[in-house]
Design a protein around this motif. Sequence first.
Motif, PDB file in Angstrom:
ATOM      1  N   ALA A  91       1.977  -6.563   7.070  1.00 38.18           N
ATOM      2  CA  ALA A  91       1.339  -5.291   6.722  1.00 38.18           C
ATOM      3  C   ALA A  91       2.365  -4.257   6.261  1.00 38.18           C
ATOM      4  O   ALA A  91       2.127  -3.509   5.306  1.00 38.18           O
ATOM      5  N   TYR A  92       3.503  -4.229   6.926  1.00 39.37           N
ATOM      6  CA  TYR A  92       4.530  -3.249   6.579  1.00 39.37           C
ATOM      7  C   TYR A  92       5.063  -3.506   5.174  1.00 39.37           C
ATOM      8  O   TYR A  92       5.147  -2.591   4.344  1.00 39.37           O
ATOM      9  N   LYS A  93       5.416  -4.758   4.885  1.00 38.14           N
ATOM     10  CA  LYS A  93       5.949  -5.088   3.564  1.00 38.14           C
ATOM     11  C   LYS A  93       4.916  -4.839   2.472  1.00 38.14           C
ATOM     12  O   LYS A  93       5.250  -4.386   1.368  1.00 38.14           O
ATOM     13  N   SER A  94       3.664  -5.118   2.775  1.00 34.13           N
ATOM     14  CA  SER A  94       2.602  -4.898   1.801  1.00 34.13           C
ATOM     15  C   SER A  94       2.462  -3.412   1.473  1.00 34.13           C
ATOM     16  O   SER A  94       2.316  -3.030   0.302  1.00 34.13           O
ATOM     17  N   LEU A  95       2.519  -2.582   2.518  1.00 27.85           N
ATOM     18  CA  LEU A  95       2.398  -1.147   2.297  1.00 27.85           C
ATOM     19  C   LEU A  95       3.596  -0.614   1.505  1.00 27.85           C
ATOM     20  O   LEU A  95       3.433   0.201   0.594  1.00 27.85           O
ATOM     21  N   VAL A  96       4.797  -1.078   1.848  1.00 29.21           N
ATOM     22  CA  VAL A  96       5.993  -0.651   1.122  1.00 29.21           C
ATOM     23  C   VAL A  96       5.879  -0.992  -0.357  1.00 29.21           C
ATOM     24  O   VAL A  96       6.200  -0.188  -1.232  1.00 29.21           O
ATOM     25  N   GLN A  97       5.392  -2.183  -0.657  1.00 26.49           N
ATOM     26  CA  GLN A  97       5.254  -2.591  -2.055  1.00 26.49           C
ATOM     27  C   GLN A  97       4.234  -1.727  -2.782  1.00 26.49           C
ATOM     28  O   GLN A  97       4.438  -1.350  -3.948  1.00 26.49           O
ATOM     29  N   LYS A  98       3.155  -1.383  -2.107  1.00 24.45           N
ATOM     30  CA  LYS A  98       2.160  -0.503  -2.717  1.00 24.45           C
ATOM     31  C   LYS A  98       2.745   0.870  -3.015  1.00 24.45           C
ATOM     32  O   LYS A  98       2.485   1.454  -4.066  1.00 24.45           O
ATOM     33  N   LEU A  99       3.539   1.386  -2.073  1.00 28.68           N
ATOM     34  CA  LEU A  99       4.166   2.691  -2.278  1.00 28.68           C
ATOM     35  C   LEU A  99       5.149   2.651  -3.442  1.00 28.68           C
ATOM     36  O   LEU A  99       5.206   3.578  -4.260  1.00 28.68           O
ATOM     37  N   LEU A 100       5.925   1.574  -3.524  1.00 27.15           N
ATOM     38  CA  LEU A 100       6.875   1.445  -4.626  1.00 27.15           C
ATOM     39  C   LEU A 100       6.154   1.342  -5.966  1.00 27.15           C
ATOM     40  O   LEU A 100       6.571   1.956  -6.958  1.00 27.15           O
TER      41      LEU A 100
END
Length: 209
Positions: free
Chosen positions: A27-36
């Motif tokens: 979930a964390y990596k997915s959110l980071v990618q969305k933010l980027l």
Amino acid sequence: QGMELHALPWQGTEHGAGSCEAAPPNAYKSLVQKLLNHAEKHLSTEASARRLLTMLDIPISDGTKILFLPCVSLDNFPSYLAASVFHGLVSLFGDGILDVPEYDYAYELEAGATGTAEEARLRSNMWGQGYTLGFKLPRRSHLDRSNISARIRAREFDLIVFARMSPYEPCNFWYNFAGHGAAVPQFFEDVFGRYPQERVALLYGDDSG
């Protein structure tokens, strides 16, 4: 989604991303990618410039001429908003953007000075070390920055940007206007009454309250 993840009982965040059994896998990596992805699409310097142009209905074309007025070439409190918009406008229009005075903060240092003690000295005196947009663009010394008042009065430009208009920024309190001392930025009197309001932008980027 970020607020929901933040509310979960994470552990080990003192040393990194941490872990949480209640969170979905990755979930964390997915959110980071969305933010980027969002930042790349909507928060680039070109995106900042395009937003300004869209608001004022200024076309992105080879013939568009924009006068960008940072009011000072370099100071110790650079405006991230002004720098972002300027960088984006130059990326979109190239030499169609004329900065007066030359916006030293945005340009590369003299040949051989990048990465030297001189750059370190300049950055050390700047708020945020000059941030990420300082000293990036190639110099454009070939531009004609003369006779600006006359060129404004002749309506040479399609858009005029007063780039640093917050109360504590250098575009304020310099020149007399309508009987009031130190009331307006340089060239304001040339612009006033000659350009419609949709062809004049005032950027407020200061955060000192």
